[in-house]
Scaffold this motif. Structure first.
Motif, PDB file in Angstrom:
ATOM      1  N   CYS A 313       0.817  -1.216   0.000  1.00 22.67           N
ATOM      2  CA  CYS A 313       0.000   0.000   0.000  1.00 22.67           C
ATOM      3  C   CYS A 313       0.844   1.257   0.000  1.00 22.67           C
ATOM      4  CB  CYS A 313      -0.972   0.002   1.176  1.00 22.67           C
ATOM      5  SG  CYS A 313      -0.220  -0.178   2.793  1.00 22.67           S
ATOM      6  N   ILE A 314       2.163   1.140   0.031  1.00 22.62           N
ATOM      7  CA  ILE A 314       3.053   2.288  -0.142  1.00 22.62           C
ATOM      8  C   ILE A 314       3.414   2.460  -1.607  1.00 22.62           C
ATOM      9  CG2 ILE A 314       5.354   3.183   0.400  1.00 22.62           C
ATOM     10  CD1 ILE A 314       5.104   1.877   3.152  1.00 22.62           C
ATOM     11  N   GLY A 315       3.561   1.356  -2.321  1.00 25.40           N
ATOM     12  CA  GLY A 315       3.913   1.431  -3.732  1.00 25.40           C
ATOM     13  C   GLY A 315       4.730   0.220  -4.151  1.00 25.40           C
ATOM     14  N   TYR A 316       5.427   0.342  -5.270  1.00 32.38           N
ATOM     15  CA  TYR A 316       6.287  -0.746  -5.744  1.00 32.38           C
ATOM     16  C   TYR A 316       7.538  -0.807  -4.881  1.00 32.38           C
ATOM     17  CZ  TYR A 316       3.215  -0.424  -9.745  1.00 32.38           C
ATOM     18  OH  TYR A 316       2.095  -0.382 -10.537  1.00 32.38           O
ATOM     19  N   THR A 317       7.992  -2.023  -4.628  1.00 32.39           N
ATOM     20  CA  THR A 317       9.113  -2.168  -3.715  1.00 32.39           C
ATOM     21  C   THR A 317       9.873  -3.458  -3.987  1.00 32.39           C
ATOM     22  OG1 THR A 317       9.734  -2.298  -1.361  1.00 32.39           O
ATOM     23  CG2 THR A 317       7.639  -3.294  -1.994  1.00 32.39           C
ATOM     24  N   THR A 318      11.120  -3.458  -3.596  1.00 29.86           N
ATOM     25  CA  THR A 318      11.918  -4.689  -3.591  1.00 29.86           C
ATOM     26  C   THR A 318      12.077  -5.198  -2.157  1.00 29.86           C
ATOM     27  OG1 THR A 318      13.999  -3.467  -3.373  1.00 29.86           O
ATOM     28  CG2 THR A 318      13.217  -3.918  -5.604  1.00 29.86           C
ATOM     29  N   MET A 319      11.458  -4.484  -1.201  1.00 29.93           N
ATOM     30  CA  MET A 319      11.621  -4.806   0.218  1.00 29.93           C
ATOM     31  C   MET A 319      10.248  -4.989   0.852  1.00 29.93           C
ATOM     32  SD  MET A 319      14.508  -1.895   1.060  1.00 29.93           S
ATOM     33  CE  MET A 319      14.815  -2.480   2.731  1.00 29.93           C
ATOM     34  N   ARG A 320       9.548  -6.038   0.485  1.00 32.86           N
ATOM     35  CA  ARG A 320       8.208  -6.262   0.995  1.00 32.86           C
ATOM     36  C   ARG A 320       8.244  -6.672   2.463  1.00 32.86           C
ATOM     37  NH1 ARG A 320       5.479 -10.020  -3.577  1.00 32.86           N
ATOM     38  NH2 ARG A 320       7.615 -10.767  -3.711  1.00 32.86           N
ATOM     39  N   ALA A 321       7.620  -5.834   3.295  1.00 35.46           N
ATOM     40  CA  ALA A 321       7.557  -6.135   4.719  1.00 35.46           C
ATOM     41  C   ALA A 321       6.388  -7.083   4.992  1.00 35.46           C
ATOM     42  CB  ALA A 321       7.391  -4.850   5.512  1.00 35.46           C
ATOM     43  N   ASP A 322       6.468  -7.786   6.123  1.00 33.74           N
ATOM     44  CA  ASP A 322       5.384  -8.695   6.497  1.00 33.74           C
ATOM     45  C   ASP A 322       4.129  -7.937   6.914  1.00 33.74           C
ATOM     46  OD1 ASP A 322       6.874 -11.157   6.193  1.00 33.74           O
ATOM     47  OD2 ASP A 322       7.974 -10.593   8.010  1.00 33.74           O
ATOM     48  N   HIS A 323       4.315  -6.738   7.467  1.00 35.47           N
ATOM     49  CA  HIS A 323       3.183  -5.938   7.938  1.00 35.47           C
ATOM     50  C   HIS A 323       3.440  -4.468   7.606  1.00 35.47           C
ATOM     51  CE1 HIS A 323       2.229  -9.513  10.354  1.00 35.47           C
ATOM     52  NE2 HIS A 323       3.486  -9.483  10.757  1.00 35.47           N
ATOM     53  N   THR A 324       2.384  -3.772   7.220  1.00 37.41           N
ATOM     54  CA  THR A 324       2.450  -2.325   6.994  1.00 37.41           C
ATOM     55  C   THR A 324       1.498  -1.653   7.970  1.00 37.41           C
ATOM     56  OG1 THR A 324       2.951  -2.612   4.646  1.00 37.41           O
ATOM     57  CG2 THR A 324       2.145  -0.449   5.349  1.00 37.41           C
ATOM     58  N   ILE A 325       2.034  -0.762   8.788  1.00 33.19           N
ATOM     59  CA  ILE A 325       1.240  -0.073   9.804  1.00 33.19           C
ATOM     60  C   ILE A 325       0.957   1.343   9.336  1.00 33.19           C
ATOM     61  CG2 ILE A 325       1.189   0.733  12.195  1.00 33.19           C
ATOM     62  CD1 ILE A 325       3.084  -1.581  12.883  1.00 33.19           C
ATOM     63  N   GLY A 326      -0.308   1.691   9.209  1.00 30.95           N
ATOM     64  CA  GLY A 326      -0.704   3.029   8.819  1.00 30.95           C
ATOM     65  C   GLY A 326      -0.906   3.907  10.040  1.00 30.95           C
ATOM     66  N   LEU A 327      -0.346   5.098  10.014  1.00 31.06           N
ATOM     67  CA  LEU A 327      -0.421   6.031  11.139  1.00 31.06           C
ATOM     68  C   LEU A 327      -0.887   7.385  10.635  1.00 31.06           C
ATOM     69  CD1 LEU A 327       3.035   5.010  12.617  1.00 31.06           C
ATOM     70  CD2 LEU A 327       0.849   4.594  13.761  1.00 31.06           C
ATOM     71  N   GLY A 328      -1.843   7.976  11.330  1.00 32.50           N
ATOM     72  CA  GLY A 328      -2.385   9.257  10.913  1.00 32.50           C
ATOM     73  C   GLY A 328      -3.766   9.098  10.319  1.00 32.50           C
ATOM     74  N   THR A 329      -4.446  10.210  10.148  1.00 34.18           N
ATOM     75  CA  THR A 329      -5.822  10.166   9.671  1.00 34.18           C
ATOM     76  C   THR A 329      -5.914   9.586   8.262  1.00 34.18           C
ATOM     77  OG1 THR A 329      -7.743  11.537   9.165  1.00 34.18           O
ATOM     78  CG2 THR A 329      -5.611  12.564   8.880  1.00 34.18           C
ATOM     79  N   GLY A 330      -6.802   8.619   8.097  1.00 37.73           N
ATOM     80  CA  GLY A 330      -7.034   8.003   6.802  1.00 37.73           C
ATOM     81  C   GLY A 330      -5.996   7.014   6.345  1.00 37.73           C
ATOM     82  N   ALA A 331      -4.940   6.795   7.129  1.00 40.02           N
ATOM     83  CA  ALA A 331      -3.850   5.919   6.690  1.00 40.02           C
ATOM     84  C   ALA A 331      -4.318   4.469   6.594  1.00 40.02           C
ATOM     85  CB  ALA A 331      -2.667   6.026   7.650  1.00 40.02           C
ATOM     86  N   ALA A 332      -3.879   3.790   5.541  1.00 37.32           N
ATOM     87  CA  ALA A 332      -4.210   2.384   5.336  1.00 37.32           C
ATOM     88  C   ALA A 332      -3.041   1.512   5.756  1.00 37.32           C
ATOM     89  CB  ALA A 332      -4.573   2.129   3.876  1.00 37.32           C
ATOM     90  N   GLY A 333      -3.343   0.282   6.153  1.00 41.22           N
ATOM     91  CA  GLY A 333      -2.301  -0.643   6.560  1.00 41.22           C
ATOM     92  C   GLY A 333      -2.700  -2.080   6.322  1.00 41.22           C
ATOM     93  N   ASP A 334      -1.766  -2.950   6.577  1.00 40.36           N
ATOM     94  CA  ASP A 334      -1.961  -4.389   6.407  1.00 40.36           C
ATOM     95  C   ASP A 334      -1.244  -5.064   7.571  1.00 40.36           C
ATOM     96  OD1 ASP A 334      -2.342  -6.988   5.397  1.00 40.36           O
ATOM     97  OD2 ASP A 334      -0.426  -6.892   4.330  1.00 40.36           O
ATOM     98  N   VAL A 335      -2.011  -5.489   8.579  1.00 40.01           N
ATOM     99  CA  VAL A 335      -1.429  -5.968   9.832  1.00 40.01           C
ATOM    100  C   VAL A 335      -1.975  -7.347  10.173  1.00 40.01           C
ATOM    101  CG1 VAL A 335      -1.154  -5.507  12.293  1.00 40.01           C
ATOM    102  CG2 VAL A 335      -1.157  -3.602  10.673  1.00 40.01           C
TER     103      VAL A 335
END
Length: 452
Positions: A313-335
């Motif tokens: 949800c950040i964009g294209y990457t070569t460093m895919r994390a196991d979890h993405t934490i969204g912080l701030g109003t409206g932020a999306a994440g994958d936890v």
């Protein structure tokens, strides 16, 4: 690597994929059913029990000094610095809550700060932003740290500060360099200003400098857009994202200020994007994913060529994390298997945090079928093909729908897989989102907005 291609897309086909005022998916709110801040806290605690899992952080800074007429982002216009300080107070509490649930001191693989206009913050506020993250997490020298910036708010001193704070990637919102287009969208920034900011960032030493461009804006013509493309290519940013203007006046009422009669029609819009593709591919860039162009030495180009390009949800990457934490109003994440989004309303987000609760607006626990859908869609976007084995049991209807586009020359059916053709690549975003409210793969999308 991707070679230059020629396309022949009929007006009838483009009409089927028209982008103007597409309705919002009516089923979007169903994601929130049964999912609460308490559920999110438990998901974070589950992550905390796996200290080897990798983390990415997405921080949303919603503030802007003014509103650009094309914008569809979650933004708040303010000229009150204390208002921003209050937001950072709440953001700090949210970070503390996440840190308490997940465990303090976890390494961060990827950090991305977006908005809004993150560099609208003053130096003290930018420093505080990074410090409040570092208080609960560890930003390492190898962390892929990036930030979005408005060239009009950028100075050499600010870039030096951002670099000192650990950011190594910066993306500037350029959009278009033609004065007439800029006046029509309420965003004036001269080519000299953009060029100066670009070279300041080069001199400071950023590893990667990106530009965002938008095609399909009012007053854009083939000649004016080509002038923008030529000027950008002359500067040679490492990455360029070339987005199509997405008109969604039901959520962004200010877009009504853009006269639709001054927008390019579907064929004109398609022609502008084809210009971008031809220009960038003819100048040492590689087409990555949907609408991103990177120098052929960029790690994203290499990863795509080797079949290991990732997307989150950040964009294209070569460093895919196991979890993405969204912080701030409206932020999306994958936890921990949950797709979640924070409360987009600023006041509601702050009030929820003030009560000591996680400000979750909606969320969904992906089941095994959802996860397979997401893997298949990501594979399609990054590798331009969809193997039948990835689609079976999770995208059966969608697979056959895509296969039917072979008669339009958008896909090739090659035994046990579908391959996007050079022509189909121009419409890949539309192929992935057509009738998105009704197709099962809507649930596998990363964002809760209309953009894929």
């Amino acid at each position: 690597m991707t070679n230059m291609v020629s396309v022949d897309i009929s007006p009838e086909l483009l009409t089927r994929f028209s982008c103007f005022d597409r309705p919002d998916p009516p089923a979007a709110d169903a994601w929130s059913e049964g999912f609460t801040g308490a559920d999110y806290r438990q998901a974070l605690r589950d992550v905390g029990r796996n200290p080897d899992d990798t983390l990415a952080l997405y921080l949303h800074i919603p503030f802007c000094p003014g509103r650009c007429l094309y914008c569809g982002c979650n933004t708040t216009v303010t000229h009150n610095s204390q208002r921003i300080d209050g937001y950072l107070d709440a953001l700090e509490r949210e970070v503390e809550m996440v840190g308490d649930a997940i465990g303090a001191g976890r390494d961060v693989l990827q950090l991305h700060v977006a908005g809004g206009t993150p560099n609208y913050l003053n130096d003290a506020q930018l420093t505080r932003l990074v410090e409040l993250v570092n208080d609960r997490f560890r930003i390492l020298p190898e962390t892929d740290a990036s930030i979005e910036c408005d060239p009009r708010r950028t100075s050499a001193g600010q870039l030096e500060l951002l670099y000192a704070l650990g950011f190594r990637r910066v993306t500037f919102g350029v959009q278009d360099l033609e004065p007439r287009v800029q006046r029509s969208i309420g965003r004036i920034q001269s080519i000299d200003l953009v060029r100066d900011v670009y070279w300041m960032a080069r001199e400071v030493g950023f590893d990667s400098i990106g530009f965002d461009l938008i095609y399909g804006l009012p007053e854009q013509t083939p000649d004016s857009f080509q002038a923008t493309l030529d000027a950008v290519i002359e500067m040679a940013p490492d990455r360029v994202a070339c987005f199509g203007y997405s008109r969604g006046t039901s959520l962004a009422m200010h877009q009504h200020a853009i006269d639709i009669h001054r927008l390019p029609d579907d064929m004109g819009r398609q022609g502008l994007f084809e210009q971008a593709v031809k220009s960038f591919l003819g100048s040492g860039y590689v087409w990555v994913g949907l609408d991103t162009f990177v120098l052929d030495t960029d790690e994203l180009a290499i990863a795509q060529d080797e079949g290991r390009l990732g997307r989150n949800c950040i964009g294209y990457t070569t460093m895919r994390a196991d979890h993405t934490i969204g912080l701030g109003t409206g932020a999306a994440g994958d936890v921990h298997g949950h797709c979640v989004q924070n409360e987009p309303n600023l006041s509601a987000w702050e009030a929820t945090i003030e009560r000591g609760e996680f400000p979750i607006a909606r969320g969904h626990l992906l089941n095994s079928t959802d996860r397979r859908r997401r893997e298949a869609i990501g594979y399609l976007i990054c590798n331009l093909e969809l193997p039948l084995e990835l689609a079976e049991g999770c995208l059966d209807e969608e697979y056959h729908r895509l296969a039917a586009y072979a008669r339009d020359g958008l896909v090739d059916v090659e035994g046990d897989k579908l391959r996007i053709t050079p022509t189909g690549r121009y419409l890949l975003r539309h192929l992935c989102t057509e009738h998105e409210a009704y197709f099962a793969w809507d649930r596998a999308r990363w964002h809760f907005s209309r953009s894929l």
